[in-house]
Write a protein that holds these residues in place. Structure first.
Motif, PDB file in Angstrom:
ATOM      1  N   VAL A  30      41.960 -14.681  22.692  1.00  0.00           N
ATOM      2  CA  VAL A  30      42.856 -13.948  22.212  1.00  0.00           C
ATOM      3  C   VAL A  30      43.033 -12.492  22.794  1.00  0.00           C
ATOM      4  CG1 VAL A  30      43.065 -15.225  20.012  1.00  0.00           C
ATOM      5  CG2 VAL A  30      42.033 -13.142  20.254  1.00  0.00           C
ATOM      6  N   PRO A  31      44.287 -12.000  22.909  1.00  0.00           N
ATOM      7  CA  PRO A  31      44.188 -10.583  23.210  1.00  0.00           C
ATOM      8  C   PRO A  31      43.751  -9.804  22.249  1.00  0.00           C
ATOM      9  CG  PRO A  31      46.917 -11.327  22.961  1.00  0.00           C
ATOM     10  CD  PRO A  31      45.373 -12.588  22.672  1.00  0.00           C
ATOM     11  N   ILE A  32      43.164  -8.743  22.827  1.00  0.00           N
ATOM     12  CA  ILE A  32      42.539  -7.895  21.842  1.00  0.00           C
ATOM     13  C   ILE A  32      43.463  -7.406  20.667  1.00  0.00           C
ATOM     14  CG2 ILE A  32      42.859  -5.662  22.863  1.00  0.00           C
ATOM     15  CD1 ILE A  32      39.815  -5.033  22.148  1.00  0.00           C
ATOM     16  N   VAL A  33      44.795  -7.169  20.747  1.00  0.00           N
ATOM     17  CA  VAL A  33      45.579  -6.796  19.838  1.00  0.00           C
ATOM     18  C   VAL A  33      45.872  -7.645  18.728  1.00  0.00           C
ATOM     19  CG1 VAL A  33      47.664  -7.759  20.759  1.00  0.00           C
ATOM     20  CG2 VAL A  33      48.060  -5.450  19.540  1.00  0.00           C
ATOM     21  N   SER A  34      45.280  -8.943  18.816  1.00  0.00           N
ATOM     22  CA  SER A  34      45.358  -9.844  17.973  1.00  0.00           C
ATOM     23  C   SER A  34      44.434  -9.591  16.781  1.00  0.00           C
ATOM     24  CB  SER A  34      44.874 -11.243  18.433  1.00  0.00           C
ATOM     25  OG  SER A  34      45.762 -11.824  19.356  1.00  0.00           O
ATOM     26  N   LEU A  35      43.457  -8.809  16.999  1.00  0.00           N
ATOM     27  CA  LEU A  35      42.504  -8.222  15.984  1.00  0.00           C
ATOM     28  C   LEU A  35      43.057  -7.343  15.065  1.00  0.00           C
ATOM     29  CD1 LEU A  35      39.051  -8.567  18.085  1.00  0.00           C
ATOM     30  CD2 LEU A  35      39.870 -10.096  16.305  1.00  0.00           C
ATOM     31  N   PHE A  36      44.171  -6.813  15.677  1.00  0.00           N
ATOM     32  CA  PHE A  36      44.938  -5.757  14.755  1.00  0.00           C
ATOM     33  C   PHE A  36      46.059  -6.111  13.908  1.00  0.00           C
ATOM     34  CE2 PHE A  36      42.347  -3.647  17.920  1.00  0.00           C
ATOM     35  CZ  PHE A  36      41.977  -2.196  17.349  1.00  0.00           C
ATOM     36  N   ARG A  37      46.379  -7.325  14.070  1.00  0.00           N
ATOM     37  CA  ARG A  37      47.487  -7.909  13.676  1.00  0.00           C
ATOM     38  C   ARG A  37      47.744  -7.733  12.140  1.00  0.00           C
ATOM     39  NH1 ARG A  37      46.652 -14.533  14.417  1.00  0.00           N
ATOM     40  NH2 ARG A  37      45.336 -14.800  12.773  1.00  0.00           N
ATOM     41  N   GLU A  38      46.509  -7.655  11.248  1.00  0.00           N
ATOM     42  CA  GLU A  38      46.731  -7.424   9.967  1.00  0.00           C
ATOM     43  C   GLU A  38      46.669  -6.016   9.306  1.00  0.00           C
ATOM     44  OE1 GLU A  38      46.907  -9.856   7.405  1.00  0.00           O
ATOM     45  OE2 GLU A  38      46.893 -11.261   9.024  1.00  0.00           O
ATOM     46  N   ALA A  39      46.384  -5.330  10.329  1.00  0.00           N
ATOM     47  CA  ALA A  39      46.708  -3.638  10.250  1.00  0.00           C
ATOM     48  C   ALA A  39      48.279  -3.470  10.154  1.00  0.00           C
ATOM     49  CB  ALA A  39      45.946  -2.787  11.284  1.00  0.00           C
ATOM     50  N   ARG A  40      48.694  -2.539   8.940  1.00  0.00           N
ATOM     51  CA  ARG A  40      49.939  -2.269   8.842  1.00  0.00           C
ATOM     52  C   ARG A  40      50.213  -0.744   8.853  1.00  0.00           C
ATOM     53  NH1 ARG A  40      48.839  -6.947   6.146  1.00  0.00           N
ATOM     54  NH2 ARG A  40      50.282  -8.480   6.206  1.00  0.00           N
ATOM     55  N   THR A  41      51.418  -0.680   9.107  1.00  0.00           N
ATOM     56  CA  THR A  41      51.582   1.014   9.250  1.00  0.00           C
ATOM     57  C   THR A  41      51.955   1.269   7.855  1.00  0.00           C
ATOM     58  OG1 THR A  41      54.077   0.595   9.305  1.00  0.00           O
ATOM     59  CG2 THR A  41      52.714   0.790  11.439  1.00  0.00           C
ATOM     60  N   ASP A  42      52.163   2.719   7.390  1.00  0.00           N
ATOM     61  CA  ASP A  42      52.441   3.127   6.198  1.00  0.00           C
ATOM     62  C   ASP A  42      54.033   2.679   5.686  1.00  0.00           C
ATOM     63  OD1 ASP A  42      53.706   4.928   7.774  1.00  0.00           O
ATOM     64  OD2 ASP A  42      52.681   6.579   6.964  1.00  0.00           O
ATOM     65  N   HIS A  43      54.855   2.259   6.776  1.00  0.00           N
ATOM     66  CA  HIS A  43      56.088   2.029   6.423  1.00  0.00           C
ATOM     67  C   HIS A  43      56.775   0.830   7.282  1.00  0.00           C
ATOM     68  CE1 HIS A  43      56.971   4.761   9.607  1.00  0.00           C
ATOM     69  NE2 HIS A  43      57.897   4.248   9.577  1.00  0.00           N
ATOM     70  N   THR A  44      57.463   0.186   6.943  1.00  0.00           N
ATOM     71  CA  THR A  44      58.331  -0.607   7.397  1.00  0.00           C
ATOM     72  C   THR A  44      59.784  -0.569   7.311  1.00  0.00           C
ATOM     73  OG1 THR A  44      58.076  -2.491   6.034  1.00  0.00           O
ATOM     74  CG2 THR A  44      56.743  -2.355   8.019  1.00  0.00           C
ATOM     75  N   ASP A  45      60.700  -1.049   8.229  1.00  0.00           N
ATOM     76  CA  ASP A  45      62.192  -0.953   7.926  1.00  0.00           C
ATOM     77  C   ASP A  45      62.831  -2.300   7.827  1.00  0.00           C
ATOM     78  OD1 ASP A  45      61.962   1.906   7.808  1.00  0.00           O
ATOM     79  OD2 ASP A  45      62.285   2.020   9.999  1.00  0.00           O
TER      80      ASP A  45
END
Length: 195
Positions: free
Chosen positions: A67-82
């Protein structure tokens, strides 16, 4: 929670993603350890959010999981979404005037993030409104004809679009409506590009 810093939250998010990816592939931690060169104990600590893995460690795990390395960050969320919710008949109405042409459009959505710019508009062209402009840009443009009929130009190609038709194009080539064939032509346009 004490010690719940943004770094710890990211560690837990990486761990959750790693565990989900590993389990979805029906791999044991031991098997992943063999394929990645990272010990099973370290994999367990990462999955439980107990350590901050290095980029090299993440790269080895991603490669082993294919998998691409970014897949390991998919559960990381920003402090906001719009989000943007536009009810029927609503939206920000505007008029564009350019060299002998004007048209009305309604902004339905606009998202600007550091990695993506996304916008959606409902546009009304009038046959007597003068020749519409053509555009050159970046990213991808999607157009869906809603009412009427018009000729769309993409580079040297011409397409007659009628209600229900759609086209998506790479925005780097000249594109846009060239001629409105009915008294009025209404379409939805969506554009996504890197900022």
């Amino acid at each position: 929670m004490q010690g719940d810093t943004p770094g710890r939250q990211i560690d837990r998010a990486i761990g959750a993603s790693l565990k989900e990816l590993r389990q979805s592939r029906k791999q044991s931690a031991r098997r992943l350890a063999e394929q990645s060169g990272i010990s099973a104990a370290m994999i367990s600590r990462i999955e439980n959010g107990l350590v901050s893995p290095s980029i090299d460690t993440l790269a080895a795990l991603a490669e082993a999981l294919e998998v691409p390395i970014v897949s390991l960050f998919r559960e990381a969320r920003t402090d906001h979404t719009d989000y943007t919710l536009v009810r029927h008949g609503e939206g920000l109405k505007s008029n564009r005037i350019s060299a002998g042409h004007s048209h009305e459009y309604v902004n339905l959505s606009l998202h600007s993030r550091k990695d993506l710019r996304f916008q959606a508009r409902r546009v009304t062209l009038l046959r007597e409104g003068g020749p519409p402009p053509t555009y050159v840009g970046h990213g991808v443009v999607f157009v869906q004809a809603l009412e009427g009929q018009a000729v769309y130009r993409y580079g040297e190609a011409r397409f007659t679009l009628s209600a229900g038709d759609s086209i998506s194009v790479d925005a780097e080539l000249n594109h846009g409506f060239e001629d409105v064939l009915t008294p009025e032509f209404v379409f939805l346009t969506v554009q996504a590009e890197r900022p």
